[in-house]
Design an enzyme around this catalytic site. Structure first.
Site, PDB file in Angstrom:
ATOM      1  N   LYS A   1     -24.782 -27.870 -22.061  1.00 52.86           N
ATOM      2  CA  LYS A   1     -24.364 -26.460 -21.634  1.00 52.86           C
ATOM      3  C   LYS A   1     -23.276 -26.712 -20.240  1.00 52.86           C
ATOM      4  O   LYS A   1     -23.746 -26.424 -18.839  1.00 52.86           O
ATOM      5  CB  LYS A   1     -25.408 -25.362 -20.960  1.00 52.86           C
TER       6      LYS A   1
ATOM      7  N   ASP B   1     -38.189 -26.272 -31.181  1.00 55.94           N
ATOM      8  CA  ASP B   1     -39.560 -25.851 -30.967  1.00 55.94           C
ATOM      9  C   ASP B   1     -39.261 -23.792 -31.559  1.00 55.94           C
ATOM     10  O   ASP B   1     -39.675 -24.092 -33.431  1.00 55.94           O
ATOM     11  CB  ASP B   1     -40.631 -24.814 -29.949  1.00 55.94           C
TER      12      ASP B   1
ATOM     13  N   TYR C   1     -37.634 -32.192 -15.689  1.00 59.87           N
ATOM     14  CA  TYR C   1     -39.375 -32.685 -16.269  1.00 59.87           C
ATOM     15  C   TYR C   1     -39.331 -33.691 -14.711  1.00 59.87           C
ATOM     16  O   TYR C   1     -40.007 -34.683 -14.897  1.00 59.87           O
ATOM     17  CB  TYR C   1     -39.395 -33.483 -17.221  1.00 59.87           C
TER      18      TYR C   1
ATOM     19  N   ASP D   1     -26.677 -22.179 -26.478  1.00 59.94           N
ATOM     20  CA  ASP D   1     -26.746 -20.116 -27.030  1.00 59.94           C
ATOM     21  C   ASP D   1     -26.380 -20.955 -27.912  1.00 59.94           C
ATOM     22  O   ASP D   1     -27.148 -20.025 -28.853  1.00 59.94           O
ATOM     23  CB  ASP D   1     -26.359 -19.989 -25.628  1.00 59.94           C
TER      24      ASP D   1
ATOM     25  N   ASP E   1     -36.567 -29.381 -25.672  1.00 59.43           N
ATOM     26  CA  ASP E   1     -38.079 -28.945 -25.950  1.00 59.43           C
ATOM     27  C   ASP E   1     -37.764 -27.195 -26.349  1.00 59.43           C
ATOM     28  O   ASP E   1     -38.162 -27.149 -27.643  1.00 59.43           O
ATOM     29  CB  ASP E   1     -39.136 -29.056 -24.162  1.00 59.43           C
TER      30      ASP E   1
HETATM   31  C1  IPM Z   1     -43.055 -30.712 -26.024  1.00 59.30           C
HETATM   32  C2  IPM Z   1     -44.488 -29.753 -25.804  1.00 59.30           C
HETATM   33  C3  IPM Z   1     -43.747 -30.686 -23.241  1.00 59.30           C
HETATM   34  C4  IPM Z   1     -42.831 -30.404 -23.329  1.00 59.30           C
HETATM   35  C5  IPM Z   1     -45.439 -30.310 -22.651  1.00 59.30           C
HETATM   36  C6  IPM Z   1     -46.961 -29.194 -23.079  1.00 59.30           C
HETATM   37  C7  IPM Z   1     -45.406 -30.352 -21.628  1.00 59.30           C
HETATM   38  O1  IPM Z   1     -43.988 -28.589 -24.617  1.00 59.30           O
HETATM   39  O2  IPM Z   1     -43.697 -31.838 -26.196  1.00 59.30           O
HETATM   40  O3  IPM Z   1     -42.697 -30.105 -26.868  1.00 59.30           O
HETATM   41  O4  IPM Z   1     -42.310 -29.620 -22.790  1.00 59.30           O
HETATM   42  O5  IPM Z   1     -42.439 -31.736 -23.347  1.00 59.30           O
HETATM   43 MG    MG Z   2     -42.677 -28.126 -26.156  1.00 55.53          MG
END
Ligand code: IPM
Ligand code: MG
Length: 358
Positions: free
Chosen positions: A190, A250, A138, A222, A246
């Site tokens: 990793k 999710d 990032y 993983d 990240d």
């Molecule tokens: C998050 C999102 C962001 C990230 C994107 C929108 C840049 O996915 O906050 O997890 O990757 O950090």
């Molecule tokens: Mg995200």
């Protein structure tokens, strides 16, 4: 005199403004109950503003936002604008510009029926991910060579600094201690393939020696995704790098009931910090009054905890947990049968009755 907090609010794109509206109603109500005030300054940044003015996040506004106690963000991203332009210009700009080095993502299942995993109960899904938030891929160090030709080369640096790694890891050890549950911190990396992550391995061991009361565990990313689905009860506090965090969060959001409940805090302890739902702008639901605002309501809860109002934070959390357990809010998707506003109403009306320690 009661405390007064100054909150910068960026509703943003898509469903952002609708869910933020409900988050702010909850904020106002809980402030009245708990006896503090929250003064809100709204900022228009996002796709609509960009398309009209070509402004993403101008410097004077950035400086003004920095002067607040906290920031509440809805969602950023719009199909009419080039991929990444607003995400980097607003979200990343705030994360990097304010040096918000921890992205804190609690993963907590409030009601068993919301979990897609078989036989998992709320006590099995209760951990928190500390995602490093200012480095890794990032950092924006990328480039192209011979762009657009058959010989094109694209590179992007995955970078880790000792300082950045250490402060995230140290925060996570402190958090594992404060949570006082399994007293366990799991490093997710990793290092077997990405050898630069040896820096994480060494820093984790070194810092860990200062926390003899916290057990150190390790999982490769993983395997960590596998554990997250198979045995989420194995996790208590997790620390990981930016990109793995990240992705992992999710997945983790789904086992706590979905992106409709998952919130995060982008923190620099002691400084202005930013709170947001993990979900995106979901353009196809924008303006339809169907998006579930619970993740934003939970972001407000995290924000209040950070600001030193733990009772207000807990009041919101208990209220949401109660509404989910009783199925008065039957699901966390856009299919709950309740409008965005109706979910907000339920939370606002129920806050008063939440059981919080006196
Ligand atoms: C998050 C999102 C962001 C990230 C994107 C929108 C840049 O996915 O906050 O997890 O990757 O950090
Ligand atoms: Mg995200």
């Amino acid at each position: 005199m009661s405390k007064a907090f100054h909150i910068a609010v960026i509703p943003g794109d898509g469903i952002g403004p609708e869910v933020v509206e409900q988050g702010l109603r909850v904020l106002e109500r809980v402030a009245a109950i708990e006896g503090f005030t929250a003064r809100v300054t709204r900022y228009p940044f996002g796709a609509e503003h960009f398309l009209k003015t070509k402004e993403v996040l101008p410097d004077p506004a950035f400086e003004e936002i920095r002067g607040h106690d906290a920031i509440l963000l809805g969602a950023i991203g719009d199909p009419r604008v080039a991929v990444g332009h607003l995400e980097f210009g607003i979200i990343a700009r705030l994360r990097f510009g304010l040096d918000l080095y921890v992205n804190l993502r609690p993963v907590k299942l409030y009601a068993a029926h919301l979990c897609p995993l078989k036989d998992k109960r709320p006590e099995d899904v209760d951990f928190v991910v500390v995602r490093e938030n200012t480095e890794d891929a990032y950092a924006g160090m990328y480039g192209y060579f011979k762009k657009g030709t058959p010989d094109e080369i694209a590179t992007q640096e995955i970078l880790f600094t000792r300082k950045g790694t250490e402060r995230a890891i140290r925060y996570a050890f402190e958090l594992a201690r404060k949570r006082n549950r399994a007293k366990k911190l799991t490093l997710v990396d990793k290092a077997n393939a990405v050898r630069a992550m040896d820096l994480w391995t060494r820093t984790f061991e070194e810092v860990g020696r200062e926390y003899p009361d916290i057990a150190r565990e390790h999982a490769y990313i993983d395997a960590a995704t596998m554990w997250c689905v198979k045995n989420p009860e194995w996790f208590d506090t997790v620390v990981t790098s930016n990109m793995f965090g990240d992705i992992l969060t999710d997945l983790a959001a789904m086992i706590q009931g979905g992106l409709g409940v998952a919130a995060s805090g982008n923190l620099h302890p002691g400084r202005v910090s930013l709170f947001e739902p993990i979900h995106g702008s979901a353009p196809k639901y924008a303006g339809k009054n169907v998006a579930n605002p619970i993740a934003t309501v939970m972001a407000v809860s995290m924000m209040l905890d950070y600001l030193g109002e733990p009772r207000a934070a807990q009041r919101i959390e208990e209220t949401v947990a109660g509404l989910l357990r009783s199925k008065r809010i039957p699901s966390l998707g856009s299919d709950s049968g309740l409008s965005t506003r109706a979910v907000g109403d339920l939370v606002v009306e129920s806050l008063e009755r939440a059981k919080v320690p006196a």
